[in-house]
Design a protein around this motif. Structure first.
Motif, PDB file in Angstrom:
ATOM      1  N   GLY A   7      30.185 -21.501  17.221  1.00 49.44           N
ATOM      2  CA  GLY A   7      31.287 -21.817  18.114  1.00 49.44           C
ATOM      3  C   GLY A   7      31.751 -23.258  18.036  1.00 49.44           C
ATOM      4  N   SER A   8      30.963 -24.128  17.407  1.00 46.67           N
ATOM      5  CA  SER A   8      31.384 -25.528  17.255  1.00 46.67           C
ATOM      6  C   SER A   8      32.654 -25.599  16.418  1.00 46.67           C
ATOM      7  N   VAL A   9      33.532 -26.543  16.755  1.00 48.70           N
ATOM      8  CA  VAL A   9      34.770 -26.755  16.010  1.00 48.70           C
ATOM      9  C   VAL A   9      34.718 -28.147  15.395  1.00 48.70           C
ATOM     10  N   ILE A  10      34.864 -28.190  14.088  1.00 50.65           N
ATOM     11  CA  ILE A  10      34.811 -29.448  13.341  1.00 50.65           C
ATOM     12  C   ILE A  10      36.093 -29.571  12.543  1.00 50.65           C
ATOM     13  N   ASP A  11      36.931 -30.517  12.910  1.00 48.45           N
ATOM     14  CA  ASP A  11      38.204 -30.746  12.207  1.00 48.45           C
ATOM     15  C   ASP A  11      39.013 -29.457  12.056  1.00 48.45           C
ATOM     16  N   GLY A  12      38.978 -28.606  13.069  1.00 46.03           N
ATOM     17  CA  GLY A  12      39.743 -27.363  13.025  1.00 46.03           C
ATOM     18  C   GLY A  12      38.988 -26.178  12.467  1.00 46.03           C
ATOM     19  N   PHE A  13      37.809 -26.407  11.860  1.00 44.94           N
ATOM     20  CA  PHE A  13      36.980 -25.316  11.333  1.00 44.94           C
ATOM     21  C   PHE A  13      36.045 -24.834  12.450  1.00 44.94           C
ATOM     22  N   THR A  14      36.070 -23.547  12.741  1.00 44.03           N
ATOM     23  CA  THR A  14      35.200 -22.962  13.752  1.00 44.03           C
ATOM     24  C   THR A  14      33.998 -22.319  13.073  1.00 44.03           C
ATOM     25  N   LEU A  15      32.792 -22.743  13.454  1.00 42.11           N
ATOM     26  CA  LEU A  15      31.570 -22.180  12.886  1.00 42.11           C
ATOM     27  C   LEU A  15      31.301 -20.832  13.533  1.00 42.11           C
ATOM     28  N   THR A  16      31.192 -19.786  12.723  1.00 42.09           N
ATOM     29  CA  THR A  16      31.041 -18.432  13.257  1.00 42.09           C
ATOM     30  C   THR A  16      29.657 -17.846  13.027  1.00 42.09           C
ATOM     31  N   GLU A  17      28.958 -18.289  11.974  1.00 40.04           N
ATOM     32  CA  GLU A  17      27.634 -17.711  11.690  1.00 40.04           C
ATOM     33  C   GLU A  17      26.855 -18.676  10.793  1.00 40.04           C
ATOM     34  N   ARG A  18      25.627 -18.939  11.181  1.00 42.36           N
ATOM     35  CA  ARG A  18      24.768 -19.769  10.337  1.00 42.36           C
ATOM     36  C   ARG A  18      24.204 -18.910   9.210  1.00 42.36           C
ATOM     37  N   LEU A  19      24.389 -19.356   7.981  1.00 46.02           N
ATOM     38  CA  LEU A  19      23.943 -18.570   6.835  1.00 46.02           C
ATOM     39  C   LEU A  19      22.519 -18.917   6.441  1.00 46.02           C
ATOM     40  N   LYS A  20      22.260 -20.174   6.135  1.00 48.57           N
ATOM     41  CA  LYS A  20      20.910 -20.568   5.750  1.00 48.57           C
ATOM     42  C   LYS A  20      20.831 -22.081   5.794  1.00 48.57           C
ATOM     43  N   ALA A  21      19.621 -22.569   5.723  1.00 47.18           N
ATOM     44  CA  ALA A  21      19.391 -24.016   5.647  1.00 47.18           C
ATOM     45  C   ALA A  21      18.607 -24.307   4.388  1.00 47.18           C
TER      46      ALA A  21
END
Length: 466
Positions: A7-21
């Motif tokens: 749900g974080s928004v970074i420069d207009g990009f909305t994070l929808t799902e964490r894939l991997k680290a």
């Protein structure tokens, strides 16, 4: 920077799902109102006190990835500001990771050649764009319906851009199981290094074993310079002789015997009936045992061992100007004077490159402070300040690089960087005279006395306060 979450928004990009680290970054599925296709945001870890290679790798990847195009790399969408939230935004690539496929090894020869051909075609396209990947491994390859897509350009080298990682370190950079012999010796510019790595991948796909294991030390990685892996057919006699021959040519230490072009490797994988199988392995390791062991620990013998073009001084190429500026107290009249002199030198030769250098002092006795009072990385702050200092020069990205060097002695750091990177001219400032400085010497005095290139020393009328 706040830790990203769904749900974080970074420069207009909305994070929808964490894939991997990974070890250096996290990957997120993301969306953007101006992008119809699904996206990925790669957000690096920059924890204070960590090795600065993560920052250098991010800078290099952002510079290189934005210049790449074609079906074998993810489409570059954007990159974040290092001073705020660093990230690289790219298209989401749907497919199967080669890391998943290789878990099923050993695979039939037909599948090995199909995968190898797809990766070789992708490498040929990358090399045509002037880029060597230098970290080819199963985790960095996606297999799609249209072939192979290469990922992660954090260790890559672009022929027309400053080599940020190579300029800072001579230590081997790559993944131990796949790194090429010349990379172990510090060479970072030859496309044949990617073909050696692909040979390691093909070997693993064919027999289920890594040809050189996973050494944990530099000495262990150097073993591949003189210790050949077991031939594929010695591991499994059912493996076709032509596939054994192709892999052997990929894994040659002598680059005169290794595949020189990814296109040729793809052709042989596509037409195995045309591969000429050697009756016996030609000696691919240099000279006798003692000479080989001596050569391993002498960088000057890199060309003799591997056929590598050592990083010789560019006599007729672009000159490199190093501008050393002290930004520990922010901008100053002396920093402005250094900028003016640097601009004059760059204008005199428009094909010259600029290396901007500032030294972040470290302590010998007590612990060196790595963050400011607000918990921000001092390294990143200084790197941002260095870019701000050079901005009035309006240099394109391919003509300038930025280096924050952590060192006890500023003079030694400047001299070492100059020697390692074949600097042609150094510009630095001189502080005002004092009794203490006359007895102990100064940074500028030592650099002038010991530099192997010409030096311009800049002073401010009436003395400098730096």
């Amino acid at each position: 920077m706040e830790r990203p979450q769904t749900g974080s928004v970074i420069d207009g990009f909305t994070l929808t799902e964490r894939l991997k680290a990974g070890g250096m970054a996290t990957l997120w599925r993301a969306s953007h109102p101006e992008e119809a296709a699904p996206l990925v945001l790669k957000i690096p870890f920059f924890d204070p006190g960590d090795d600065v290679s993560a920052i250098l790798g991010y800078e290099a990847e952002a510079l290189i990835h934005r210049r790449l195009s074609g079906p074998h790399v993810p489409r570059f969408v954007g990159a974040g500001d290092l001073a705020r939230t660093p990230y690289i935004a790219m298209e989401y690539v749907a497919g199967t990771s080669l890391a998943e496929t290789i878990r099923r090894a050993p695979l039939p020869a037909t599948e090995v050649t199909r995968i190898g051909e797809a990766v070789a075609v992708a490498l040929a396209d990358l090399h045509r764009q002037g880029v060597v990947h230098l970290d080819l491994k199963p985790e960095n390859v996606m297999l799609t319906g249209n072939g192979a897509v290469l990922l992660d350009f954090g260790l890559a080298h672009h022929a027309e851009l400053p080599d940020l990682l190579g300029a800072e370190s001579t230590m081997p950079m790559g993944t131990a199981a796949y790194i090429a012999p010349e990379q172990v010796l510090g060479e970072r510019s030859d496309p044949a290094s990617d073909l050696f790595a692909l040979g390691c991948v093909l070997y693993q796909l064919a027999c289920g074993e890594e040809p050189f294991g996973r050494p944990q030390t530099v000495a262990g990685m150097k073993r591949r310079l003189y210790h050949a892996p077991k031939p594929l057919r010695a591991v499994d006699p059912a493996i076709p002789a032509w596939l054994d021959e192709i892999v052997r040519r990929c894994l040659e230490v002598d680059r005169g015997r290794r595949y020189a072009e990814a296109g040729k490797l793809a052709f042989d994988l596509r037409h195995p009936e045309q591969v000429t199988v050697s009756r016996q392995r030609r000696g691919s390791r240099p000279r006798g045992l003692w000479q080989r062991l001596v050569a391993l620990f002498q960088k000057r013998d890199a060309q003799e061992i591997t056929g590598a073009p050592t990083q010789a001084r560019r006599k007729a190429g672009p000159s490199i100007i190093l501008a050393a500026v002290d930004l520990s107290a922010g901008e100053s009249p002396l920093a402005g004077a250094i900028l003016a002199e640097t601009g004059r030198l760059l204008a005199a030769r428009e094909d010259s490159w600029l290396a901007c250098v500032t030294v972040l002092r470290t302590e010998i006795i007590r612990e060196t402070q790595s963050v400011d009072a607000e918990g921000r990385s001092l390294y990143i702050k200084r790197l941002v300040a260095l870019k701000d200092w050079a901005r009035p020069l309006h240099l394109p990205e391919e003509r300038v690089s930025y280096h924050v060097i952590e060192a006890v002695s500023a003079a030694d750091a400047i001299l070492r960087h100059s020697e390692r990177n074949d600097i042609d001219h150094i510009v630095l400032g001189a502080r005002s005279s004092s009794t203490l400085r006359r007895h102990l010497g100064s940074v500028s005095t030592k650099v002038v006395a010991e530099a192997a290139c010409s030096v311009s020393v800049v002073r401010v009328k009436g003395g400098a306060e730096e």
